[in-house]
Design a protein around this motif. Structure first.
Motif, PDB file in Angstrom:
ATOM      1  N   GLU A  25      -0.851  24.992  36.872  1.00  0.00           N
ATOM      2  CA  GLU A  25      -0.471  24.104  37.979  1.00  0.00           C
ATOM      3  C   GLU A  25      -1.462  22.944  38.103  1.00  0.00           C
ATOM      4  O   GLU A  25      -1.075  21.810  38.369  1.00  0.00           O
ATOM      5  CB  GLU A  25      -0.389  24.876  39.294  1.00  0.00           C
ATOM      6  CG  GLU A  25       0.892  25.646  39.460  1.00  0.00           C
ATOM      7  CD  GLU A  25       2.136  24.752  39.435  1.00  0.00           C
ATOM      8  OE1 GLU A  25       2.164  23.706  40.106  1.00  0.00           O
ATOM      9  OE2 GLU A  25       3.081  25.116  38.714  1.00  0.00           O
ATOM     10  N   THR A  26      -2.744  23.245  37.895  1.00  0.00           N
ATOM     11  CA  THR A  26      -3.765  22.190  37.930  1.00  0.00           C
ATOM     12  C   THR A  26      -3.560  21.226  36.765  1.00  0.00           C
ATOM     13  O   THR A  26      -3.659  20.006  36.951  1.00  0.00           O
ATOM     14  CB  THR A  26      -5.175  22.807  37.893  1.00  0.00           C
ATOM     15  OG1 THR A  26      -5.306  23.696  39.007  1.00  0.00           O
ATOM     16  CG2 THR A  26      -6.252  21.742  37.961  1.00  0.00           C
ATOM     17  N   VAL A  27      -3.271  21.751  35.582  1.00  0.00           N
ATOM     18  CA  VAL A  27      -2.984  20.903  34.411  1.00  0.00           C
ATOM     19  C   VAL A  27      -1.833  19.953  34.747  1.00  0.00           C
ATOM     20  O   VAL A  27      -1.924  18.741  34.525  1.00  0.00           O
ATOM     21  CB  VAL A  27      -2.643  21.753  33.161  1.00  0.00           C
ATOM     22  CG1 VAL A  27      -2.101  20.886  32.036  1.00  0.00           C
ATOM     23  CG2 VAL A  27      -3.863  22.538  32.691  1.00  0.00           C
ATOM     24  N   LYS A  28      -0.783  20.501  35.300  1.00  0.00           N
ATOM     25  CA  LYS A  28       0.388  19.693  35.665  1.00  0.00           C
ATOM     26  C   LYS A  28       0.009  18.586  36.651  1.00  0.00           C
ATOM     27  O   LYS A  28       0.375  17.421  36.474  1.00  0.00           O
ATOM     28  CB  LYS A  28       1.463  20.602  36.271  1.00  0.00           C
ATOM     29  CG  LYS A  28       2.726  19.899  36.659  1.00  0.00           C
ATOM     30  CD  LYS A  28       3.735  20.892  37.203  1.00  0.00           C
ATOM     31  CE  LYS A  28       5.032  20.200  37.573  1.00  0.00           C
ATOM     32  NZ  LYS A  28       6.032  21.187  38.032  1.00  0.00           N
ATOM     33  N   SER A  29      -0.745  18.944  37.687  1.00  0.00           N
ATOM     34  CA  SER A  29      -1.137  17.963  38.708  1.00  0.00           C
ATOM     35  C   SER A  29      -2.063  16.884  38.159  1.00  0.00           C
ATOM     36  O   SER A  29      -1.893  15.703  38.465  1.00  0.00           O
ATOM     37  CB  SER A  29      -1.828  18.672  39.877  1.00  0.00           C
ATOM     38  OG  SER A  29      -0.948  19.551  40.507  1.00  0.00           O
ATOM     39  N   VAL A  30      -3.040  17.296  37.348  1.00  0.00           N
ATOM     40  CA  VAL A  30      -3.982  16.318  36.783  1.00  0.00           C
ATOM     41  C   VAL A  30      -3.250  15.326  35.886  1.00  0.00           C
ATOM     42  O   VAL A  30      -3.463  14.116  35.983  1.00  0.00           O
ATOM     43  CB  VAL A  30      -5.123  17.033  36.021  1.00  0.00           C
ATOM     44  CG1 VAL A  30      -5.923  16.059  35.172  1.00  0.00           C
ATOM     45  CG2 VAL A  30      -6.035  17.760  37.003  1.00  0.00           C
TER      46      VAL A  30
ATOM     47  N   ASN B 278      -3.127  30.526  23.274  1.00  0.00           N
ATOM     48  CA  ASN B 278      -1.983  31.313  23.732  1.00  0.00           C
ATOM     49  C   ASN B 278      -1.139  30.585  24.777  1.00  0.00           C
ATOM     50  O   ASN B 278      -0.030  31.029  25.076  1.00  0.00           O
ATOM     51  CB  ASN B 278      -2.459  32.654  24.304  1.00  0.00           C
ATOM     52  CG  ASN B 278      -3.007  33.557  23.228  1.00  0.00           C
ATOM     53  OD1 ASN B 278      -2.571  33.513  22.080  1.00  0.00           O
ATOM     54  ND2 ASN B 278      -3.981  34.383  23.570  1.00  0.00           N
ATOM     55  N   CYS B 279      -1.660  29.490  25.322  1.00  0.00           N
ATOM     56  CA  CYS B 279      -0.945  28.716  26.344  1.00  0.00           C
ATOM     57  C   CYS B 279      -0.376  27.401  25.816  1.00  0.00           C
ATOM     58  O   CYS B 279       0.105  26.591  26.606  1.00  0.00           O
ATOM     59  CB  CYS B 279      -1.884  28.370  27.500  1.00  0.00           C
ATOM     60  SG  CYS B 279      -2.390  29.752  28.510  1.00  0.00           S
ATOM     61  N   GLU B 280      -0.458  27.168  24.506  1.00  0.00           N
ATOM     62  CA  GLU B 280      -0.044  25.857  23.971  1.00  0.00           C
ATOM     63  C   GLU B 280       1.332  25.427  24.463  1.00  0.00           C
ATOM     64  O   GLU B 280       1.494  24.307  24.957  1.00  0.00           O
ATOM     65  CB  GLU B 280      -0.080  25.862  22.450  1.00  0.00           C
ATOM     66  CG  GLU B 280      -1.469  25.799  21.870  1.00  0.00           C
ATOM     67  CD  GLU B 280      -1.466  25.786  20.356  1.00  0.00           C
ATOM     68  OE1 GLU B 280      -0.382  25.817  19.723  1.00  0.00           O
ATOM     69  OE2 GLU B 280      -2.574  25.757  19.780  1.00  0.00           O
ATOM     70  N   ASP B 281       2.326  26.295  24.328  1.00  0.00           N
ATOM     71  CA  ASP B 281       3.683  25.931  24.757  1.00  0.00           C
ATOM     72  C   ASP B 281       3.746  25.688  26.263  1.00  0.00           C
ATOM     73  O   ASP B 281       4.412  24.756  26.716  1.00  0.00           O
ATOM     74  CB  ASP B 281       4.686  27.017  24.362  1.00  0.00           C
ATOM     75  CG  ASP B 281       4.906  27.086  22.856  1.00  0.00           C
ATOM     76  OD1 ASP B 281       4.645  26.078  22.149  1.00  0.00           O
ATOM     77  OD2 ASP B 281       5.341  28.154  22.383  1.00  0.00           O
ATOM     78  N   ASP B 282       3.039  26.515  27.037  1.00  0.00           N
ATOM     79  CA  ASP B 282       3.020  26.333  28.497  1.00  0.00           C
ATOM     80  C   ASP B 282       2.385  24.998  28.865  1.00  0.00           C
ATOM     81  O   ASP B 282       2.869  24.299  29.766  1.00  0.00           O
ATOM     82  CB  ASP B 282       2.231  27.466  29.162  1.00  0.00           C
ATOM     83  CG  ASP B 282       2.880  28.820  28.953  1.00  0.00           C
ATOM     84  OD1 ASP B 282       4.127  28.917  29.038  1.00  0.00           O
ATOM     85  OD2 ASP B 282       2.138  29.790  28.708  1.00  0.00           O
ATOM     86  N   ILE B 283       1.309  24.641  28.198  1.00  0.00           N
ATOM     87  CA  ILE B 283       0.636  23.364  28.461  1.00  0.00           C
ATOM     88  C   ILE B 283       1.592  22.210  28.185  1.00  0.00           C
ATOM     89  O   ILE B 283       1.761  21.304  29.006  1.00  0.00           O
ATOM     90  CB  ILE B 283      -0.651  23.220  27.619  1.00  0.00           C
ATOM     91  CG1 ILE B 283      -1.705  24.242  28.051  1.00  0.00           C
ATOM     92  CG2 ILE B 283      -1.208  21.796  27.721  1.00  0.00           C
ATOM     93  CD1 ILE B 283      -2.857  24.399  27.082  1.00  0.00           C
ATOM     94  N   LEU B 284       2.226  22.240  27.029  1.00  0.00           N
ATOM     95  CA  LEU B 284       3.154  21.176  26.657  1.00  0.00           C
ATOM     96  C   LEU B 284       4.328  21.105  27.642  1.00  0.00           C
ATOM     97  O   LEU B 284       4.801  20.001  27.972  1.00  0.00           O
ATOM     98  CB  LEU B 284       3.648  21.354  25.220  1.00  0.00           C
ATOM     99  CG  LEU B 284       2.561  21.174  24.162  1.00  0.00           C
ATOM    100  CD1 LEU B 284       3.101  21.555  22.783  1.00  0.00           C
ATOM    101  CD2 LEU B 284       2.012  19.758  24.159  1.00  0.00           C
ATOM    102  N   ASN B 285       4.788  22.243  28.130  1.00  0.00           N
ATOM    103  CA  ASN B 285       5.894  22.254  29.091  1.00  0.00           C
ATOM    104  C   ASN B 285       5.501  21.627  30.425  1.00  0.00           C
ATOM    105  O   ASN B 285       6.296  20.900  31.020  1.00  0.00           O
ATOM    106  CB  ASN B 285       6.408  23.691  29.326  1.00  0.00           C
ATOM    107  CG  ASN B 285       7.219  24.194  28.169  1.00  0.00           C
ATOM    108  OD1 ASN B 285       7.803  23.443  27.401  1.00  0.00           O
ATOM    109  ND2 ASN B 285       7.251  25.508  28.010  1.00  0.00           N
ATOM    110  N   VAL B 286       4.285  21.912  30.908  1.00  0.00           N
ATOM    111  CA  VAL B 286       3.916  21.378  32.227  1.00  0.00           C
ATOM    112  C   VAL B 286       3.540  19.901  32.198  1.00  0.00           C
ATOM    113  O   VAL B 286       3.573  19.251  33.232  1.00  0.00           O
ATOM    114  CB  VAL B 286       2.799  22.195  32.934  1.00  0.00           C
ATOM    115  CG1 VAL B 286       3.242  23.620  33.159  1.00  0.00           C
ATOM    116  CG2 VAL B 286       1.483  22.117  32.221  1.00  0.00           C
ATOM    117  N   ILE B 287       3.194  19.380  31.029  1.00  0.00           N
ATOM    118  CA  ILE B 287       2.828  17.951  30.980  1.00  0.00           C
ATOM    119  C   ILE B 287       3.979  17.056  30.537  1.00  0.00           C
ATOM    120  O   ILE B 287       3.843  15.829  30.552  1.00  0.00           O
ATOM    121  CB  ILE B 287       1.591  17.698  30.081  1.00  0.00           C
ATOM    122  CG1 ILE B 287       1.864  18.071  28.640  1.00  0.00           C
ATOM    123  CG2 ILE B 287       0.378  18.401  30.632  1.00  0.00           C
ATOM    124  CD1 ILE B 287       0.761  17.688  27.691  1.00  0.00           C
ATOM    125  N   SER B 288       5.101  17.652  30.148  1.00  0.00           N
ATOM    126  CA  SER B 288       6.230  16.806  29.706  1.00  0.00           C
ATOM    127  C   SER B 288       7.181  16.472  30.830  1.00  0.00           C
ATOM    128  O   SER B 288       7.069  16.881  31.916  1.00  0.00           O
ATOM    129  CB  SER B 288       6.976  17.480  28.576  1.00  0.00           C
ATOM    130  OG  SER B 288       7.440  18.752  28.929  1.00  0.00           O
TER     131      SER B 288
END
Length: 128
Positions: free
Chosen positions: A59-64, A118-128
């Protein structure tokens, strides 16, 4: 130019709002996404293996990134490189801590590397 030392200890606040940064001795010319990736990997310092921490961190990644992109748009290539840059930061920290024989911190960096991996896909999903 990138700052290379983004963490709360280097932030200046005035009347509750971010007003600037201090400590520019690590600044250099480098990729623009480094500072955001460095800041977000630094937030993993507490815990990397529990589900609540993962959800909260994403959630922080997404917000930043939403805040960053409200000012400067990232290209698709930059977005796709973000997990790799985060992983490289942790590899560099692990190597540094090994070089000074701080095995505890090296292990933590190694754990953070695997957490990000292990979070690569999750990271890409929240920033797209």
């Amino acid at each position: 130019m990138i700052y290379r030392d983004v963490h709360f200890g280097n932030f200046l606040f005035f009347e509750g709002k971010l007003s600037g940064y201090i400590d520019f001795d690590l600044s250099q010319r480098n990729i623009g996404i480094f500072d955001i990736c460095y800041f977000l990997t630094g937030l993993l310092a507490e815990e990397t293996d529990d589900a609540f921490a993962k959800t909260e961190w994403l959630e922080t990644v997404k917000s930043v990134f939403a805040g960053y992109e409200s000012i400067i748009r990232l290209s698709d290539k930059e977005k796709n490189a973000i997990p790799c840059v985060m992983e490289c930061i942790e590899i560099l920290f692990a190597a540094y801590f090994i070089s000074i024989r701080d095995i505890s911190c090296a292990n933590h960096a190694y754990d953070a590397f695997h957490f990000i991996q292990n979070c690569e896909d999750d990271i890409l999903n929240v920033i797209s």
